[in-house]
Design an enzyme around this catalytic site. Sequence first.
Site, PDB file in Angstrom:
ATOM      1  N   SER A 130       0.873  -1.178   0.000  1.00  0.00           N
ATOM      2  CA  SER A 130       0.000   0.000   0.000  1.00  0.00           C
ATOM      3  C   SER A 130       0.903   1.219   0.000  1.00  0.00           C
ATOM      4  CB  SER A 130      -0.864   0.013   1.268  1.00  0.00           C
ATOM      5  OG  SER A 130      -1.448   1.288   1.452  1.00  0.00           O
ATOM      6  N   TYR A 143      -1.582  -1.922  10.292  1.00  0.00           N
ATOM      7  CA  TYR A 143      -1.650  -2.078   8.830  1.00  0.00           C
ATOM      8  C   TYR A 143      -0.348  -1.615   8.177  1.00  0.00           C
ATOM      9  CZ  TYR A 143      -3.689  -1.431   4.110  1.00  0.00           C
ATOM     10  OH  TYR A 143      -3.974  -1.478   2.765  1.00  0.00           O
TER      11      TYR A 143
HETATM   12  P1  NAD Z   1     -11.141  -6.095   0.048  1.00  0.00           P
HETATM   13  O1  NAD Z   1     -11.507  -5.929   1.483  1.00  0.00           O
HETATM   14  O2  NAD Z   1     -12.030  -5.561  -0.997  1.00  0.00           O
HETATM   15  O3  NAD Z   1     -10.899  -7.639  -0.245  1.00  0.00           O
HETATM   16  C1  NAD Z   1     -10.010  -8.372   0.554  1.00  0.00           C
HETATM   17  C2  NAD Z   1     -10.458  -9.822   0.581  1.00  0.00           C
HETATM   18  O4  NAD Z   1      -9.529 -10.505   1.446  1.00  0.00           O
HETATM   19  C3  NAD Z   1     -11.860  -9.996   1.192  1.00  0.00           C
HETATM   20  O5  NAD Z   1     -12.656 -10.801   0.354  1.00  0.00           O
HETATM   21  C4  NAD Z   1     -11.597 -10.651   2.540  1.00  0.00           C
HETATM   22  O6  NAD Z   1     -12.609 -11.547   2.937  1.00  0.00           O
HETATM   23  C5  NAD Z   1     -10.279 -11.369   2.292  1.00  0.00           C
HETATM   24  N1  NAD Z   1      -9.536 -11.583   3.547  1.00  0.00           N
HETATM   25  C6  NAD Z   1      -9.246 -10.676   4.491  1.00  0.00           C
HETATM   26  N2  NAD Z   1      -8.650 -11.256   5.541  1.00  0.00           N
HETATM   27  C7  NAD Z   1      -8.568 -12.565   5.254  1.00  0.00           C
HETATM   28  C8  NAD Z   1      -8.075 -13.694   5.956  1.00  0.00           C
HETATM   29  N3  NAD Z   1      -7.602 -13.604   7.202  1.00  0.00           N
HETATM   30  N4  NAD Z   1      -8.140 -14.910   5.362  1.00  0.00           N
HETATM   31  C9  NAD Z   1      -8.670 -15.029   4.119  1.00  0.00           C
HETATM   32  N5  NAD Z   1      -9.185 -14.008   3.410  1.00  0.00           N
HETATM   33  C10 NAD Z   1      -9.128 -12.784   3.971  1.00  0.00           C
HETATM   34  O7  NAD Z   1      -9.657  -5.494  -0.063  1.00  0.00           O
HETATM   35  P2  NAD Z   1      -8.982  -4.678  -1.266  1.00  0.00           P
HETATM   36  O8  NAD Z   1      -9.313  -3.252  -1.066  1.00  0.00           O
HETATM   37  O9  NAD Z   1      -9.246  -5.335  -2.556  1.00  0.00           O
HETATM   38  O10 NAD Z   1      -7.444  -4.847  -0.873  1.00  0.00           O
HETATM   39  C11 NAD Z   1      -6.642  -5.865  -1.431  1.00  0.00           C
HETATM   40  C12 NAD Z   1      -5.199  -5.543  -1.084  1.00  0.00           C
HETATM   41  O11 NAD Z   1      -4.876  -4.240  -1.590  1.00  0.00           O
HETATM   42  C13 NAD Z   1      -4.928  -5.497   0.419  1.00  0.00           C
HETATM   43  O12 NAD Z   1      -3.638  -5.970   0.698  1.00  0.00           O
HETATM   44  C14 NAD Z   1      -5.008  -4.018   0.727  1.00  0.00           C
HETATM   45  O13 NAD Z   1      -4.247  -3.680   1.866  1.00  0.00           O
HETATM   46  C15 NAD Z   1      -4.377  -3.452  -0.547  1.00  0.00           C
HETATM   47  N6  NAD Z   1      -4.726  -2.040  -0.752  1.00  0.00           N
HETATM   48  C16 NAD Z   1      -6.008  -1.666  -1.052  1.00  0.00           C
HETATM   49  C17 NAD Z   1      -6.287  -0.313  -1.230  1.00  0.00           C
HETATM   50  C18 NAD Z   1      -7.671   0.173  -1.576  1.00  0.00           C
HETATM   51  O14 NAD Z   1      -7.871   1.404  -1.591  1.00  0.00           O
HETATM   52  N7  NAD Z   1      -8.624  -0.712  -1.848  1.00  0.00           N
HETATM   53  C19 NAD Z   1      -5.284   0.637  -1.068  1.00  0.00           C
HETATM   54  C20 NAD Z   1      -3.993   0.214  -0.758  1.00  0.00           C
HETATM   55  C21 NAD Z   1      -3.713  -1.138  -0.609  1.00  0.00           C
END
Ligand code: NAD
Length: 247
Positions: A130, A143
């Site tokens: 991130s 985080y």
């Molecule tokens: P999201 O919440 O939309 O999806 C994440 C998925 O991971 C969910 O379906 C959840 O059920 C699953 N998950 C979470 N913990 C889990 C566990 N312990 N075991 C199994 N499954 C698990 O998340 P996203 O926004 O798509 O983020 C994906 C990645 O991108 C993450 O690493 C997040 O930190 C990173 N990220 C996202 C953003 C953003 O703005 N969306 C920004 C920076 C980084």
Amino acid sequence: MSKRGIIVTGGGHGIGEAIVREYLHMGMKVCYIDHQNKLDLESENLFFYKGDLSQQNDLDSFVSFCHEHLDRIDILVNNACRSHKGILSGCDYEQFQHALSVGLTAPYYLSLKFKEDLMKTSGNIINIASSRAFQSEPDTESYTSSKGGIVALTHAMSVSLSGKVRVNCIAPGWIDVNNTVSFSKEDETAIPVGRVGKPRDIVSMVKFLCSREAGFINGETFTIDGGMNKRMIYHGDHGWTYSCNDE
Ligand code: NAD
């Protein structure tokens, strides 16, 4: 003929879901793990494992599940993460450990378990960090620490697995994973490209990094945030103001 295979963590929603859908569309076999969300999608090439990345038993069972369903393993995407806030709201020992177990220990452990498979295919590991690995809001220690850790894990593994597996990392900025219809003008204007990111912005980078064209890229982290981290902000300049709560 054996089909190429990809493994995605947290593939049931958001960025992980977009990666799953794209690689399925490309004709690869896809295994994904999620503890909550199963995609409403059926295919003979798609394999869902319901499990919790913070539990070693689930990780071990998921590894066996992938070996059972994939002919070969070409890509591992360590995507899922958890946040438990930070030092101001009293994120405790267990919560901090939990954030690290999902966001850092699981990526390491899955890489360990799949390294032989990935070596056989000259494969790729893609870690999702991130922009918060490099800049912070208050109260985000759990985080942010896992994100800083996965950046370091990326370059460490790229050296350990050199010549066999390329390991790279993507650090997204704000990505709209809920398909929001519109954002405020202020939110969009704050991002230099003038919009919030979409999961496809991250998918494009995953595909590039795993391609032959990226064969000389290894151990790097790429921030994909529409230029947000490059904006310099001074109170009073360019319409930006900063208010202090303790006045
Ligand atoms: P999201 O919440 O939309 O999806 C994440 C998925 O991971 C969910 O379906 C959840 O059920 C699953 N998950 C979470 N913990 C889990 C566990 N312990 N075991 C199994 N499954 C698990 O998340 P996203 O926004 O798509 O983020 C994906 C990645 O991108 C993450 O690493 C997040 O930190 C990173 N990220 C996202 C953003 C953003 O703005 N969306 C920004 C920076 C980084």
